[in-house]
Design an enzyme around this catalytic site. Structure first.
Site, mmCIF file in Angstrom:
data_model
loop_
_atom_site.group_PDB
_atom_site.id
_atom_site.type_symbol
_atom_site.label_atom_id
_atom_site.label_comp_id
_atom_site.label_asym_id
_atom_site.label_seq_id
_atom_site.Cartn_x
_atom_site.Cartn_y
_atom_site.Cartn_z
ATOM 1 N N GLU A 70 -1.143 -9.414 3.643
ATOM 2 C CA GLU A 70 -0.946 -9.962 5.239
ATOM 3 C C GLU A 70 -2.198 -10.407 5.925
ATOM 4 O OE1 GLU A 70 -0.624 -6.740 4.112
ATOM 5 O OE2 GLU A 70 -1.276 -5.117 5.978
ATOM 6 N N HIS A 85 -3.457 -5.530 0.686
ATOM 7 C CA HIS A 85 -2.925 -5.850 1.787
ATOM 8 C C HIS A 85 -2.915 -7.552 2.049
ATOM 9 C CE1 HIS A 85 -2.356 -2.089 3.995
ATOM 10 N NE2 HIS A 85 -3.596 -1.522 3.465
ATOM 11 N N CYS A 106 0.792 -1.171 -0.071
ATOM 12 C CA CYS A 106 -0.115 -0.020 -0.173
ATOM 13 C C CYS A 106 0.989 1.149 -0.219
ATOM 14 C CB CYS A 106 -0.924 -0.168 1.169
ATOM 15 S SG CYS A 106 -2.212 0.874 0.590
HETATM 16 N N1 GLN Z 1 -2.216 6.502 3.128
HETATM 17 C C1 GLN Z 1 -2.424 5.691 1.495
HETATM 18 C C2 GLN Z 1 -3.757 5.855 1.120
HETATM 19 O O1 GLN Z 1 -4.701 6.225 1.505
HETATM 20 C C3 GLN Z 1 -2.063 4.168 1.880
HETATM 21 C C4 GLN Z 1 -2.760 3.499 2.713
HETATM 22 C C5 GLN Z 1 -2.128 2.177 3.451
HETATM 23 O O2 GLN Z 1 -1.043 2.355 3.415
HETATM 24 N N2 GLN Z 1 -3.139 1.518 3.792
HETATM 25 O O3 GLN Z 1 -3.906 5.777 -0.116
#
Ligand code: GLN
Length: 533
Positions: free
Chosen positions: A507, A505, A380
């Site tokens: 994970e 994600h 992300c």
């Molecule tokens: N802050 C970034 C976004 O909102 C990444 C979010 C994250 O890493 N979960 O896109």
């Protein structure tokens, strides 16, 4: 008909109620039962989404897009299930629902009160979750410790639940701490006695007490607790600190927890006992093996729980590869990362996150990984960091994400179109499971071995397609897309041993018995690097 196992906590917080609950669930699941789990968080926030990770650790995301407490992650990993978002109940959700009903006039002029309206709503939410998947057993863990003002309505609702569902259908487990006093040279049962008394004052008598302790407690201690707390001796369970959390179901199994619960709740347990496969996983995690050092470069490193699912997924990946992963938390919020620490790593992981603080450290780590050909995994915000740094390396000066500045010449990461009209903070990101199509002849495709994958998301920003052509000569490969090909979901880098970023994600979907393929591959590459580097 679903049976309910309610887990409360006493004495102190952070004694591992979540792991205890998940372990009971694992034992019952190994006996062939369909087990679900609910976490009750008595705080007023509607969900965990707006909480700083330093408050309660990681925000776990369910497949249906609920931002929840990290205990749901433990449940999913131990039970090997995907739980619906309604498995996390908060005071905020309960009150919001009751107040909405009151505004609609549903209470027909009644004075709306904690008893019965709030308690009825709590029971309704618990039963709804139990019914949704027709579980044989559902675990209901109440966050906090008995005696907290915020817990009172929940304890009252749970007491009523036992009365309504019947004694044979609801079982109460109280998890306490039995401290060892060095000066006295002995364990102390008094805090357990006090907290059981406190629980009793709410009308709940525990059926089982799980005593957490640093070292095993002896039979005399158990007898004392049984005597003073009025609980049968075979329902006094001791779980001393374990070398891995996945060992706790085994420790509890040795204390015949399944048998006791089965008798008490009149469950039909499959006698063809299957905890053996779980034991194999624990052995693979515990056995002597080469060490692979993975650095997590983040800004919430003072609280390891902020990255709990990532840490667990790394350990699963290690188990699968026959190596032991040592996770090193590295603060990204510094002027410059310590080169010596980086030199010692076999792989680098840049986790998700929000806000500008610490971003330069993450970019530096990306640059280091490119220069030194160290395996690097960006998740992300980690993927955003990869894209930003590559952009800067190919001359898009001061390229950045519009999350950090509105005035950018090269906003290579930009807010998603659908997010631009969003005004409220809570629950408004792109959340939950979405399909992602993998591109042929990419590392992503060969790792997954599938064309279409489903992964969980939590973000507002994305790869800015306007800059696609700028990256053409950079070696950056776009290897995963949303099915409409509009959103870039995965990136990788040519001429690098292992460089992969994903917008989602992974994970959250890794399990000790089913390690996530990206983590397995990343650990393998890191292990290879450790041997060659
Ligand atoms: N802050 C970034 C976004 O909102 C990444 C979010 C994250 O890493 N979960 O896109």
């Amino acid at each position: 008909m679903t049976k309910f196992i309610v887990i409360t906590g006493g004495v102190v917080s952070s004694i591992g109620k979540g792991i205890t609950s998940a372990s009971i669930g694992r034992i019952l699941r190994s006996h062939g039962l369909k087990v679900g789990a609910i976490k009750i968080d008595p705080y007023l926030n509607w969900d965990s989404g707006t909480l700083n990770p330093y408050q309660h650790g990681e925000v776990f995301v369910t497949y249906d897009g609920m931002e929840t407490d990290l205990d749901l992650g433990h449940y999913e990993r131990f039970l090997d299930v995907e739980l619906p978002g309604i498995s996390n109940i908060t005071t905020g959700k309960v009150y919001k629902s009751v107040i909405e009903k009151e505004r609609k006039g549903d209470f027909l002029g009644a004075c709306v009160q904690i008893i019965p309206h709030i308690t009825d709503e709590i029971k309704k939410m618990i039963r709804k979750t139990a019914k949704m998947e027709n579980y044989d057993v559902i675990l209901v863990e109440l966050g906090g410790t008995v005696g907290d003002i915020e817990s009172q309505p929940f304890l009252e609702a749970l007491r009523q639940l036992r009365n309504e569902e019947g004694h044979d259908n609801v079982l109460f487990v109280h998890v306490t701490h039995v401290p060892y006093l060095k000066a006295a040279g002995e364990f102390k049962t008094k805090p357990t006695q006090h907290s059981t008394k406190e629980l009793r004052s709410t009308g709940i008598n525990p059926d089982m007490i799980v005593c957490r302790s640093e070292k095993p407690i002896d039979k005399n201690m158990k007898e004392k607790i049984a005597h003073f707390c009025d609980v049968p001796i075979d329902a006094i369970i001791n779980t001393p600190d374990a070398s891995t959390i996945y060992e706790v179901p085994i420790l509890m199994d040795e204390e015949n927890v399944g048998e006791y619960i089965s008798n008490r709740l009149k469950l039909n347990l499959d006698t063809n006992y299957k905890l053996d496969s779980w034991k194999k996983i624990v052995e693979s995690l515990k056995k002597q093996a080469p060490i692979v050092k993975i650095g997590i470069i983040g800004k919430y490193i003072k609280l390891e729980d902020a990255y709990i699912s990532i840490k667990e997924a790394l350990l699963h990946g290690g188990g699968k590869n026959g190596v032991k992963v040592e996770v090193i938390f590295i603060n990204s919020d510094v002027d410059s990362l310590n080169k010596e620490v980086l030199d010692d790593l076999d792989g680098i992981l840049i986790p998700g996150g929000f806000g500008e603080r610490g971003i330069e450290g993450k970019l530096e780590a990306v640059d280091y990984a490119i220069e030194n050909k160290v395996p690097i995994f960006g998740i992300c915000l980690g993927m955003h960091s990869m894209v930003i740094q590559i952009a800067r390396r190919i001359g898009l000066e001061n390229a950045n994400s519009s999350e950090f500045s509105n005035d950018l010449k090269y906003p290579v990461i930009d807010m998603m179109e659908e997010q631009k009209k969003v005004k409220k903070m809570g629950g408004s990101m792109r959340l939950g499971s979405y399909d992602c199509k993998l591109v042929h002849n990419t590392m992503a495709k060969s790792i997954y071995g599938e064309d279409l994958i489903k992964e969980r998301h939590r973000h507002r920003y994305e790869f800015n397609n306007e800059f696609k052509k700028h990256f053409e000569a950079s070696g950056l490969i776009l290897s995963g897309f949303s099915p409409d090909r509009f959103l870039v979901e995965m990136v990788e880098l040519k001429y690098h041993p292992w460089f992969l970023g994903c917008q989602f994600h992974p994970e959250f979907k890794s399990r000790p018995n089913n390690a996530h393929p990206l983590f397995v591959s990343f650990i393998k590459a890191s292990y290879d690097h450790s041997k060659n580097g």
